[in-house]
Design a protein around this motif. Structure first.
Motif, PDB file in Angstrom:
ATOM      1  N   SER A 103      25.886  57.114  40.372  1.00 31.36           N
ATOM      2  CA  SER A 103      26.365  56.417  39.175  1.00 31.36           C
ATOM      3  C   SER A 103      25.304  55.447  38.688  1.00 31.36           C
ATOM      4  N   VAL A 104      25.242  55.300  37.387  1.00 26.85           N
ATOM      5  CA  VAL A 104      24.336  54.348  36.744  1.00 26.85           C
ATOM      6  C   VAL A 104      25.161  53.553  35.742  1.00 26.85           C
ATOM      7  N   GLN A 105      25.137  52.249  35.870  1.00 30.28           N
ATOM      8  CA  GLN A 105      25.958  51.414  34.994  1.00 30.28           C
ATOM      9  C   GLN A 105      25.107  50.293  34.394  1.00 30.28           C
ATOM     10  N   ALA A 106      25.351  50.025  33.129  1.00 31.57           N
ATOM     11  CA  ALA A 106      24.797  48.808  32.526  1.00 31.57           C
ATOM     12  C   ALA A 106      25.913  47.771  32.532  1.00 31.57           C
ATOM     13  N   ILE A 107      25.539  46.534  32.779  1.00 26.27           N
ATOM     14  CA  ILE A 107      26.554  45.481  32.949  1.00 26.27           C
ATOM     15  C   ILE A 107      26.307  44.344  31.962  1.00 26.27           C
ATOM     16  N   TYR A 108      27.382  43.866  31.382  1.00 27.26           N
ATOM     17  CA  TYR A 108      27.352  42.563  30.709  1.00 27.26           C
ATOM     18  C   TYR A 108      28.449  41.725  31.357  1.00 27.26           C
ATOM     19  N   ARG A 109      28.100  40.518  31.796  1.00 23.17           N
ATOM     20  CA  ARG A 109      29.115  39.673  32.440  1.00 23.17           C
ATOM     21  C   ARG A 109      28.955  38.234  31.980  1.00 23.17           C
ATOM     22  N   ARG A 110      30.043  37.531  32.084  1.00 22.62           N
ATOM     23  CA  ARG A 110      30.079  36.163  31.571  1.00 22.62           C
ATOM     24  C   ARG A 110      30.750  35.277  32.605  1.00 22.62           C
ATOM     25  N   TYR A 111      30.281  34.036  32.666  1.00 19.78           N
ATOM     26  CA  TYR A 111      30.831  33.063  33.611  1.00 19.78           C
ATOM     27  C   TYR A 111      30.867  31.711  32.925  1.00 19.78           C
ATOM     28  N   GLN A 112      31.940  30.995  33.124  1.00 22.53           N
ATOM     29  CA  GLN A 112      31.985  29.647  32.562  1.00 22.53           C
ATOM     30  C   GLN A 112      32.795  28.739  33.470  1.00 22.53           C
ATOM     31  N   ASN A 113      32.254  27.544  33.708  1.00 19.53           N
ATOM     32  CA  ASN A 113      33.020  26.510  34.396  1.00 19.53           C
ATOM     33  C   ASN A 113      32.777  25.213  33.635  1.00 19.53           C
ATOM     34  N   PRO A 114      33.300  24.080  34.090  1.00 18.72           N
ATOM     35  CA  PRO A 114      33.142  22.856  33.288  1.00 18.72           C
ATOM     36  C   PRO A 114      31.699  22.409  33.078  1.00 18.72           C
ATOM     37  N   LEU A 115      30.749  23.002  33.810  1.00 15.85           N
ATOM     38  CA  LEU A 115      29.362  22.535  33.726  1.00 15.85           C
ATOM     39  C   LEU A 115      28.431  23.471  32.960  1.00 15.85           C
ATOM     40  N   VAL A 116      28.760  24.745  32.924  1.00 14.14           N
ATOM     41  CA  VAL A 116      27.788  25.695  32.360  1.00 14.14           C
ATOM     42  C   VAL A 116      28.481  26.977  31.905  1.00 14.14           C
ATOM     43  N   ARG A 117      27.852  27.622  30.917  1.00  9.98           N
ATOM     44  CA  ARG A 117      28.250  28.985  30.567  1.00  9.98           C
ATOM     45  C   ARG A 117      27.057  29.893  30.870  1.00  9.98           C
ATOM     46  N   ILE A 118      27.310  30.966  31.610  1.00 13.42           N
ATOM     47  CA  ILE A 118      26.238  31.890  31.984  1.00 13.42           C
ATOM     48  C   ILE A 118      26.584  33.274  31.461  1.00 13.42           C
ATOM     49  N   GLN A 119      25.618  33.911  30.812  1.00 15.84           N
ATOM     50  CA  GLN A 119      25.774  35.303  30.396  1.00 15.84           C
ATOM     51  C   GLN A 119      24.674  36.113  31.051  1.00 15.84           C
ATOM     52  N   ASN A 120      25.018  37.300  31.468  1.00 20.53           N
ATOM     53  CA  ASN A 120      24.025  38.090  32.191  1.00 20.53           C
ATOM     54  C   ASN A 120      24.091  39.560  31.779  1.00 20.53           C
ATOM     55  N   PHE A 121      22.921  40.150  31.627  1.00 13.98           N
ATOM     56  CA  PHE A 121      22.804  41.593  31.486  1.00 13.98           C
ATOM     57  C   PHE A 121      22.211  42.129  32.776  1.00 13.98           C
ATOM     58  N   GLY A 122      22.861  43.150  33.306  1.00 10.79           N
ATOM     59  CA  GLY A 122      22.384  43.686  34.576  1.00 10.79           C
ATOM     60  C   GLY A 122      22.603  45.177  34.657  1.00 10.79           C
ATOM     61  N   SER A 123      22.375  45.703  35.827  1.00  8.33           N
ATOM     62  CA  SER A 123      22.606  47.132  36.034  1.00  8.33           C
ATOM     63  C   SER A 123      23.101  47.363  37.448  1.00  8.33           C
ATOM     64  N   GLU A 124      23.714  48.499  37.623  1.00  8.06           N
ATOM     65  CA  GLU A 124      24.282  48.829  38.928  1.00  8.06           C
ATOM     66  C   GLU A 124      24.012  50.295  39.205  1.00  8.06           C
ATOM     67  N   LEU A 125      23.419  50.557  40.331  1.00 10.21           N
ATOM     68  CA  LEU A 125      23.139  51.931  40.729  1.00 10.21           C
ATOM     69  C   LEU A 125      23.949  52.240  41.981  1.00 10.21           C
ATOM     70  N   GLY A 126      24.525  53.430  42.041  1.00  7.49           N
ATOM     71  CA  GLY A 126      25.353  53.755  43.195  1.00  7.49           C
ATOM     72  C   GLY A 126      25.160  55.180  43.661  1.00  7.49           C
ATOM     73  N   LEU A 127      25.412  55.389  44.935  1.00  8.10           N
ATOM     74  CA  LEU A 127      25.298  56.719  45.534  1.00  8.10           C
ATOM     75  C   LEU A 127      26.480  56.924  46.478  1.00  8.10           C
ATOM     76  N   ASN A 128      27.172  58.046  46.327  1.00  4.86           N
ATOM     77  CA  ASN A 128      28.286  58.372  47.225  1.00  4.86           C
ATOM     78  C   ASN A 128      27.987  59.687  47.936  1.00  4.86           C
ATOM     79  N   VAL A 129      28.267  59.740  49.215  1.00  5.75           N
ATOM     80  CA  VAL A 129      28.112  60.963  49.989  1.00  5.75           C
ATOM     81  C   VAL A 129      29.407  61.165  50.762  1.00  5.75           C
ATOM     82  N   GLY A 130      30.077  62.322  50.537  1.00  8.18           N
ATOM     83  CA  GLY A 130      31.352  62.431  51.225  1.00  8.18           C
ATOM     84  C   GLY A 130      31.957  63.803  51.241  1.00  8.18           C
ATOM     85  N   TYR A 131      33.142  63.805  51.780  1.00  7.42           N
ATOM     86  CA  TYR A 131      33.925  65.026  52.009  1.00  7.42           C
ATOM     87  C   TYR A 131      35.041  65.054  50.977  1.00  7.42           C
ATOM     88  N   PHE A 132      35.048  66.076  50.137  1.00 11.70           N
ATOM     89  CA  PHE A 132      36.015  66.134  49.028  1.00 11.70           C
ATOM     90  C   PHE A 132      36.885  67.379  49.136  1.00 11.70           C
TER      91      PHE A 132
END
Lengths: 227, 329
Positions: A103-132
């Protein structure tokens, strides 16, 4: 340059990939005519949270599911913290009942608390190996989540109590990255899957861990047809 | 379609390696965290015991010395600057940010020990001391109170009196109890999510001081969330938290435990305990439990405040502490 990065990320995502999600799929029970997958989950992913997703199966020789998801942690404020993913899951290899998917994912995420607002662009790569099998599956999963571009905007409270000259703006290099590894399993019946996954999270230095170094998710998929 | 997916994957990978010059660096001191004494020579500092500490003193150097010990580990003395008012009462008031804390020099995680924190305190006293017979008083808040107790346990003859503001754990067992009572976790609450959700945005290596200190700074909003058990009214000024020293000493304490009470009953001087009456996790019961380790003690509640009583209710703290200090001067 940060604008270029964002444009690049989303141009590729929206132009090349029409629709998306992020979920656990029993590839053996997914029928060719089941174009749509709705997904809901409750999870522990850094914090207690909830998520929903939509998947669209392409007409292709090898199964490919495009996906979009939204999740948010628990808390009284509804949209101050959340994460969206857009991407694709696809099968790389199949030998009898064993399959390798990625799997390949692009990420946008947001965080806010009383001190700061953070926005982030990221990515996530995944690999699964299994019995189906058509009724169930079990797989090992491995992934890497990278926080690539991060924007900080500080509240007056931070400037008053910590640093009046703190610098707001886009930061690089990457401000974070976590590996995850674990087991994902599911039971399929009719047009539904109930899925469960559990695993560990390790920071990219391979030494430190998040506050709670594990993740878990209980999910439900509903697969329904197209034409 | 495979080509498109491949192209998408490549684009994501490219984002990992694209660098740019006009963005800010989280590792640059002064961007998200204040510079330490090593990066900003204009800060007042002392070089002792193989480190450089952010430190300053107020009053007549020949007066009895009052050393303030901040909380944490990893905090700083910024929100206790009111304590310098005692300089006008005939005390030589010394502040320092402990090793790896506040604006003092940062060190690798594996270099910290509890003993080295005691030796730093001894060295700071020696640095500012002007007379071998000069009286020395300690004023410790939270972790600073634990440090003060440990120092008296180790060097009882060197200290002429002490004020403890909600230390919360002269032994590892007591600290665990206090932590459990004061930091209850409601997993559905916004403040708890705020602390934990941050882990996917900011991850630092073991000694990544700028990033880890910043992360601890912004996580501090958890401590004064509405309804917090410690009765903390709101944010109070902090220069910079030291995350690595906090993690290091926390790990050591959890692994080895500690007990700073073994010799306290042989300390003959009266000590003062103050507590914020709004701190339901500590209160009079907590103060009396810790005061019982000493032969002679006074326990005084500060009304309408909690754990940060020195900052939020200084006008109530000041006369109590002054009366105590004058009685031993």
């Amino acid at each position: 340059m940060k604008t270029l990065k964002i444009v690049l990320l989303f141009a590729f995502t929206f132009v090349i990939l029409p629709k998306l999600y992020s979920q656990n799929i029993n590839w053996e029970s997914l029928q060719k005519n089941q174009k749509h997958i709705a997904h809901f989950n409750g999870h522990w992913e850094y914090a207690l949270g909830f998520g929903a997703a939509y998947g669209y199966q392409l007409n292709s020789k090898t199964p490919v599911v495009l996906n979009a998801s939204f999740s948010k942690p628990a808390g009284e404020k509804v949209l101050d913290d959340f994460k969206t993913r857009i991407g694709a899951q696809f099968r790389i290899m199949k030998i009898n009942t064993f399959q390798v998917t990625a799997s390949v994912q692009a990420i946008y995420r947001r965080y806010q608390n009383p001190l700061v607002r953070i926005q982030n662009f990221g990515s996530e790569l995944g690999l699964n190996v299994g019995y189906f099998r058509p009724r169930f599956f079990i797989a090992g999963e491995f992934g890497f989540d990278k926080a690539i571009l991060t924007n900080f905007k500080h509240a007056e409270s931070f400037k008053t109590n910590f640093d009046p000259d703190v610098r707001d703006g886009w930061y690089q290099p990457s401000t974070g990255g976590n590996f995850n590894y674990g087991i994902v399993s599911g039971y399929s019946f009719g047009q539904s899957d109930i899925t469960f996954k559990i695993g560990m999270v390790l920071s990219q230095d391979l030494k430190t861990t998040p506050f709670v170094p594990f993740y878990a998710q209980l999910g439900y998929n509903f697969r329904f047809g197209g034409k | 379609m495979r080509f498109k997916v491949l192209l998408f994957a490549i684009s994501i990978f490219c984002l990992f390696i694209i660098g740019c010059s006009d963005d800010l660096s989280i590792h640059q001191p002064g961007n998200l965290v204040l510079k330490t004494v090593d990066e900003n020579p204009a800060l007042p500092s002392v070089s002792i015991n193989g480190t450089r500490l952010h430190a300053e003193a107020f009053g007549n150097p020949k007066d009895p010395m009052l050393v303030f010990l901040h909380g944490g580990p990893g905090g700083d003395y910024r929100n206790a600057l009111s304590v310098k008012q005692f300089a006008g009462n005939g005390f030589y008031v010394v502040f320092y940010d402990q090793r790896g804390s506040g604006l003092s020099r940062r060190h690798p995680k594996n270099s910290y020990t509890i003993d080295i924190m005691f030796e730093d305190l001894r060295a700071v006293i020696d640095f500012y001391r002007t007379d071998p017979n000069q009286k020395i008083f300690l004023f410790g808040h939270s972790w600073g109170g634990i440090l003060a107790a440990g120092y008296i346990d180790k060097y009882p003859e060197k200290i002429d009196g002490a004020i403890f503001a909600e230390p919360g754990g002269f032994t590892w067992k007591h600290l665990e109890e206090y932590s459990n009572q004061s930091r209850g976790l409601n997993l559905f609450s916004e403040p708890v999510s705020d602390v934990m959700y941050l882990d996917q945005f900011l991850t630092g290596k073991e000694n990544d001081h700028e990033l880890l200190d910043y992360k601890l700074n912004i996580s501090s909003s958890f401590t004064y969330a509405p309804g917090n058990a410690e009765g903390i009214e709101g944010p109070s000024p902090t220069w910079r938290n030291g995350s690595v020293v906090l993690n290091s000493l926390g790990s050591i304490a959890a692994r080895d435990g500690y007990d700073f009470t073994q010799n306290l009953n042989q300390y003959n001087t009266k000590v003062l305990f103050i507590y914020g009456e709004s701190n339901t996790a500590y209160g009079r019961e907590g103060a009396e439990k810790e005061a019982d380790f000493f032969k002679v003690s006074q326990v005084t509640g500060i009304p309408d405040t909690g754990h940060e009583m020195i900052y939020f209710k200084w006008n109530s703290v000041y006369p109590v502490v002054l009366e105590y200090l004058n009685s031993l001067k």
